[in-house]
Scaffold this motif. Structure first.
Motif, short mmCIF file in Angstrom:
data_model
loop_
_atom_site.label_atom_id
_atom_site.label_comp_id
_atom_site.label_asym_id
_atom_site.label_seq_id
_atom_site.Cartn_x
_atom_site.Cartn_y
_atom_site.Cartn_z
N ASP A 44 0.84 -1.19 0.00
CA ASP A 44 0.00 0.00 0.00
C ASP A 44 0.88 1.25 0.00
O ASP A 44 2.10 1.18 0.16
N ARG A 65 -3.57 3.52 0.96
CA ARG A 65 -4.42 2.78 0.04
C ARG A 65 -3.57 1.83 -0.80
O ARG A 65 -2.42 2.11 -1.09
N GLU A 69 -7.72 -0.69 -4.37
CA GLU A 69 -8.64 0.36 -3.94
C GLU A 69 -8.67 1.51 -4.94
O GLU A 69 -9.71 2.16 -5.12
N PHE A 134 -12.19 8.11 -0.01
CA PHE A 134 -10.95 7.45 -0.43
C PHE A 134 -9.73 8.25 0.01
O PHE A 134 -8.75 7.68 0.50
N GLN A 138 -9.87 6.07 6.24
CA GLN A 138 -9.25 4.78 6.02
C GLN A 138 -10.29 3.68 6.06
O GLN A 138 -10.01 2.52 6.39
N SER A 140 -12.75 0.79 4.75
CA SER A 140 -12.61 -0.23 3.72
C SER A 140 -13.52 0.10 2.54
O SER A 140 -14.40 0.97 2.63
#
Length: 228
Positions: A44, A65, A69, A134, A138, A140
Motif C-alpha cells: 500500500d 491505500r 482500492e 478514499f 481509512q 474499507s
C-alpha cells in the motif's frame, strides 16, 4: 499538485489571478509491504493531501491505500459521473509485478499520483463522496460504499473528520517531510478487521457533540507511521 484558479508560478514568483487562489496538492509516497500471512502480501501507499479548496472540509490529511482500492475508486467515479467525464487511466496491472522490484514500485507510484492529480482537476468529480472517503478516511471499500450511499450511522463528513490524519500544518511542512522522508507519530482510522500487523485499538474518546461514539468504537485504529 493541482491548482484551481490559482496563481501562475514563474521562477518562484507568483502572479495572482483576480479569482481567489485554491490549491489541491496530492502526493503518493512511502510504499510498504503488508502481509496477510506468510504466503500472501500486498503493497500500500500513503496519500498525502494539502489544500485550501472549499471542496474539502479537512485541509490536510494522510491515508494509506492499495492498488485494488484505486481500481475501485476509478470504477465508482466513472459510474457516478454517468460517463460525463473521461477518467484518466491507472497504471496498468502487471501480472509480473514484484514487491521487491524498486523500479516497478516507483513507476506504479508515479502513475497513481498522476491519476489522482488529473482526478482532482475535475469540478464534477470533486463533488463525489467516494473520492473524499478514499482520500481522507481509512474506511474499507465496503464501508466507503455504504457510507456514500447513506447506509451507515455516520455521515461522509463525520467519517472524514474522525478518520482523516492531520499531520502537516503547511505545504512547507509537507515538503520538508517528503525531502527527509521522516515520519512523525500519528494516528489513523483503520478498518475494524485490519489486514496488517502491528495495529492496536485507539482508545481516544471522540467528542460527544460530533455524535461519533459508534464510528469511533467501530472504525478508529492506530498504527505507528515509522518506516518498515
Amino acid at each position: 499538485m493541482t491548482d484551481t484558479h490559482g496563481p501562475l508560478r514563474i521562477m518562484g514568483e507568483e502572479i495572482e489571478n483576480t479569482e481567489d487562489q485554491q490549491v489541491i496538492s496530492v502526493w503518493v509516497r512511502d510504499p510498504r509491504i503488508r502481509r496477510h500471512d506468510f504466503w500472501h502480501a500486498y503493497m500500500d501507499y500513503e496519500i498525502c493531501l494539502h489544500t485550501d479548496s472549499v471542496c474539502f472540509t479537512k485541509k490536510t490529511s494522510s491515508v494509506r491505500r492499495r492498488y485494488s482500492e484505486f481500481v475501485w475508486l476509478r470504477q465508482k467515479l466513472q459510474a457516478n459521473s454517468l460517463l460525463m467525464v473521461q477518467l484518466p487511466e491507472l497504471p496498468p496491472k502487471n501480472p509480473f509485478f514484484s514487491l521487491n522490484n524498486a523500479k516497478q514500485i516507483t513507476e506504479r507510484m508515479k502513475g497513481l499520483q498522476v491519476f489522482l492529480e488529473k482526478i482532482l482537476e475535475s469540478p464534477l468529480l470533486l463533488s463525489d463522496s467516494c473520492l473524499h472517503l478514499f482520500l481522507q478516511s481509512q474506511l474499507s471499500v465496503s464501508k466507503m460504499e455504504a457510507c456514500a450511499a447513506g447506509r451507515t450511522h455516520y455521515s461522509v463528513a463525520q467519517a472524514v473528520h474522525c478518520c482523516g490524519l492531520r499531520r502537516f500544518h503547511s505545504v512547507e511542512d509537507m515538503q520538508k517531510e517528503l525531502s527527509s522522508d521522516l515520519d512523525s507519530d500519528s494516528s489513523d482510522c483503520r478498518d475494524p478487521h485490519p489486514r496488517t500487523k502491528g495495529l492496536a485499538i485507539n482508545k481516544t474518546k471522540s467528542s460527544p457533540s460530533l455524535g461519533l461514539m459508534g464510528i469511533c468504537q467501530e472504525e478508529m485504529l492506530s498504527c505507528s507511521s515509522g518506516s518498515t
